[in-house]
Design an enzyme around this catalytic site. Structure first.
Site, short mmCIF file in Angstrom:
data_model
loop_
_atom_site.label_atom_id
_atom_site.label_comp_id
_atom_site.label_asym_id
_atom_site.label_seq_id
_atom_site.Cartn_x
_atom_site.Cartn_y
_atom_site.Cartn_z
N LYS A 201 12.67 -22.04 13.35
CA LYS A 201 11.58 -21.17 12.89
C LYS A 201 11.60 -19.86 13.67
CE LYS A 201 8.47 -24.83 11.46
NZ LYS A 201 7.09 -25.30 11.46
N ARG B 230 12.54 -16.00 12.16
CA ARG B 230 11.56 -14.92 12.38
C ARG B 230 12.23 -13.75 13.11
NH1 ARG B 230 7.76 -17.92 14.29
NH2 ARG B 230 8.35 -17.71 16.46
#
Length: 127
Positions: free
Chosen positions: A102, A106
């Site tokens: 994640k 990002r």
């Protein structure tokens, strides 16, 4: 509305996957893509404003190619598959290994300067 699918099972009467029949009846266009080919993704994402990725953990790496293709196709906002618990305010060494992907996507979105939105639903979104 566009829906992207990577399956090859099409029905005989609509030439669309059966599972998407309702979407097609409501005006969706189904695009079969090869996630390993940027040109396939870029073509499918032309005229798309928002991409919402909903991939699971084993397919998480697909988002990198999808994000780059989104940028190249002119997508306005990318929503990474980061539903669940918030990780954005954690230092890199505080992020559990299961959530490292994640953070990586990002950072990639920031690097390629593609606007993004993250929606945290909590561990159990039904409650």
């Amino acid at each position: 509305m566009n829906a992207v699918d990577d399956t090859e099972s099409h029905s005989d009467d609509t030439d669309q996957p059966d599972k998407f029949r309702d979407l097609v009846q409501h005006g969706a266009t189904i695009e079969v893509v090869d996630y390993g080919k940027q040109e396939s993704l870029i073509s499918a994402l032309k005229d798309v404003d928002v991409v919402i990725a909903t991939v699971g953990g084993q397919a998480y790496q697909v988002q990198f190619d999808l994000a780059r293709a989104s940028k190249a196709a002119g997508v306005q906002v990318f929503v990474p598959s980061e539903f669940g618990v918030a990780t954005v305010d954690l230092k890199e060494n505080e992020i559990p290994p299961i959530f490292q992907g994640k953070n990586a996507i990002r950072l990639e979105l920031q690097k390629i300067e593609l606007p993004y939105a993250i929606f945290y639903t909590g561990l159990i979104p039904d409650y």
